[in-house]
Scaffold this active site. Sequence first.
Site, PDB file in Angstrom:
ATOM      1  N   HIS A 458      52.128  50.181  22.784  1.00  0.00           N
ATOM      2  CA  HIS A 458      52.964  49.321  22.333  1.00  0.00           C
ATOM      3  C   HIS A 458      52.569  47.902  22.381  1.00  0.00           C
ATOM      4  O   HIS A 458      52.182  47.192  21.398  1.00  0.00           O
ATOM      5  CB  HIS A 458      54.316  49.610  22.799  1.00  0.00           C
ATOM      6  CG  HIS A 458      55.451  48.580  22.267  1.00  0.00           C
ATOM      7  ND1 HIS A 458      55.719  47.378  22.694  1.00  0.00           N
ATOM      8  CD2 HIS A 458      56.114  49.059  21.206  1.00  0.00           C
ATOM      9  CE1 HIS A 458      56.492  46.873  22.143  1.00  0.00           C
ATOM     10  NE2 HIS A 458      56.935  47.762  21.353  1.00  0.00           N
ATOM     11  N   CYS A 835      49.155  50.503   4.459  1.00  0.00           N
ATOM     12  CA  CYS A 835      49.795  49.707   5.518  1.00  0.00           C
ATOM     13  C   CYS A 835      49.409  50.574   6.893  1.00  0.00           C
ATOM     14  O   CYS A 835      49.509  51.745   7.026  1.00  0.00           O
ATOM     15  CB  CYS A 835      51.103  49.590   5.352  1.00  0.00           C
ATOM     16  SG  CYS A 835      52.207  50.910   5.254  1.00  0.00           S
TER      17      CYS A 835
END
Length: 878
Positions: A458, A835
């Site tokens: 993350h 993306c």
Amino acid sequence: MSKKYVYFFNEDYNKIENPRNLLGGKGAGLAEMSSQGFPVPYGFTVTTEACTRYYADGEKIADEIVEQIMEKVEMLENASGKKFGDPKNPLLVSVRSGARISMPVMMDTVLNLGINDEIAEGLAKLSGNPRFAYDSYRRFIQMYSDVVIGLNKSHFERILDEEKEKRGVTLDTELTAEDLKELVALFKRQYKEEKGEEFPEDPKAQLLEGVKAVFRSWNTERANYYRKMNGIPHEWGTAVNVQMMAFGNMGENCGTGVAFSRNPSTGENKIYGEFLYNAQGEDVVAGIRTPLSIDKLAERMPEVYEDFCNTAKKLEKYYKNMQDMEFTIQDGKLFMLQTRNGKRTATAALQIACDMYDEGLVTKEQALLMVEPQQLDSLLHPTFDTAALKAATPVGAGLPASPGAGAGKVVFHADDAVALKNAGEKAVLVRLETSPEDIIGMDNSQGILTARGGMTSHAAVVARGMGKCCVAGCQELKVYEEERYFELNGHTVREGDIISLDGSTGNIYLGEIKSVPAAITGNFERIMNWADEVRTLKIRTNADSPKDARQAVEFGAEGIGLCRTEHMFFEADRIKAVREMIVSKTQEQRRAALAKLLPMQRSDFEGIYSAMTVYPVTIRFLDPPLHEFLPTKEEDIVALAAELNVTVEELHATIASLHEFNPMMGHRGCRLSVTYPEIAEMQTRAVIEAAINVTKVHPEWNIVPEIMIPLVGEPKEMKFVKDIVVKVADEIIAESGVNLKYHVGTMIEIPRAALLADEIAKEAEFFSFGTNDLTQMTFGFSRDDAAKFLDAYYSNKIYVSDPFARLDQNGVGKLVEMATKLGRSTRPNLKVGVCGEQGGEPASVEFFHKVGLNYVSCSPYRVPIARLAAAHAAIKNK
Ligand code: ADP
Ligand code: MG
Ligand code: MG
């Protein structure tokens, strides 16, 4: 006829289809230079295929390969007029490794091979220079013992040092022939002691052992590690080069050196290099004696210097690139031992590309190919002042997860980073690991340091997205978040202490190191403009805020390919309403919460449209599993309960009921809109109303919102959500009196969507491959857990590199290609983009270009990299 495994330099050179692949980079360079008439000592190359065969045969050199090697030794004898193993006129050689691309972890070179007691004596007589003969001999024993046999080289160095001390000298060159002869005896004794057998006297045995050692060095732990890091296939293998020696250690009219045809750090068009008189091989880089600047050669040996400068210019012209060369001078004659395109800093790369174009040496396209897209990264983030960085000593290191310079006061909680920022101070956020709750804190920090997590954790992904410096997964780091301090390699750092992070190297420093900001100007701007001229792939950006959007436009983005609406939900003033919506029991409650969010989302979108002006914007509807938004701290739960007018227990129960075993495959994406259509309704309203409001002020921007439905796996599902969007949108537009157009498309991120792409394209006006989820679901790897077991896959050579960082072209790529074709079969003008993290990764960009995508979308700080990568792709696939 059996297969050819050994090539004399320049033999059949024009017939070899791909010389670098077969002969390795060094071998191809030597063959090429030989064929161009440069002064290269004779030699031959054992191919990379022989290396592959060596492993296929159970780590043995097949007899036929040995035969071929010995044939070439004979050719070498004929060419040189010397004889391998003949004391009267000995031929000595070097054995050099060389893979397809230069790998710093491969076997070091062995020089002067083919020597023994008798031959050394012969060489002394023949050359009339016993010192040279015994210097060569002792060097050989040293290198062979270390490099081929793997004995501890420090033992040999110690013996050498003791010997020098005994004679009261400091330099190798001060040892006499007698000293060196004695050293040889001591070295051999050491060898016997450690290895348990006599030093091999047979030149042929020495040679074959040398070749095998090079092959072995292909499969060491460090070589495997290096390949994993750089995505180099194990199958490539390394070549071995065997080359007649040019002696730089015969006296003061001899020497050896390394030089670049231009300055590798600034790009200045001037030979840059170092050399040593009376020296051999790596003496220059080994730091035994302080080398001289190449300019000095002009004073003592002007002809050789001139010869070298001319050779460098010719090589540059031939390779159309800056060259990194190795040379040796034997008795005043220049020999070239290696040339390759030189490594250089990003600044130098831009300077050299522009200069060479201006000099008429290369075309614009060739100039573009001289700059590595990935390299630009270092120019896009604030960087540490080079001198200041050099002067500092790191106290530890983690993974270089996101480049840039980050210096500030250490904080352990996201809120504290925000508080510091508001107080006009700089913070560095240090955590065990980060979670979505930390996003604002991360954005308000100069850099992020974590103890856990890999390059796709993350912290790493979000930091790269923000263009924020991040050092992740520092194993030695012990973080005590509650107690507000950390320990690292014996240092204790408390909240408020200042540290500096170098996201490009992963290094961690105590104290503040000065930094300088980034901008696209000068050479950088020039190259970027050229890239835009040749590329066909459009470059968009992933941006969730007007600030990121503006930054991306400044870096050359031509639209937003992914605006994640949920990132807006985390801001302090909205997270409450979001949570309220999630734990709602009735549609009524949910609608009330959504009504609070509507004005905020609308104004967010207005901000984005205003930042993007004429450029298209793709907005993705709410995507993540809802648990990510739920409160975990008791105080937040209590506050939320009060807000909702329920008891704390009731709220706890609701939160528990929302628990999912596989949230990434759970209640998320368009599934949220299927269960709660009112979410899609609110988001549509926000998108369309914002577009209308901005259009009223700026009709000339021609805003056409693109609404993207995530995680679709079924055409009917797509239609279901699209119908909601269209109904709400058309109503608003009709009422507004503004003639607004809009598009509704989908992300392709579930393999089933790729399989049914033709059906889905009947509903969807555009596709955008969400390669993060598509990779996750195609592999069946959880993005957040895979790092734990992927290492075993790398070490067992099952996968070469992290499929989340670099597109898996074989599997996931096949889905991308197939879905694009299927989609366009039912909707020929379907716009298709990507993306995801891979949208800015050069190898993946090339793939996306090849399969005919319209655009890639990446984080703002990767936009210039993607622009150049797209240009490279267009040039290479013309
Ligand atoms: P690396 O890839 O580590 O540079 P090289 O094989 O290029 O390894 O060379 C190590 C050193 O030995 C270099 O300085 C090179 O110029 C030198 N060298 C290699 N072969 C010869 C040779 N035949 N004669 C003289 N010097 C050599
Ligand atoms: Mg080396
Ligand atoms: Mg070299």
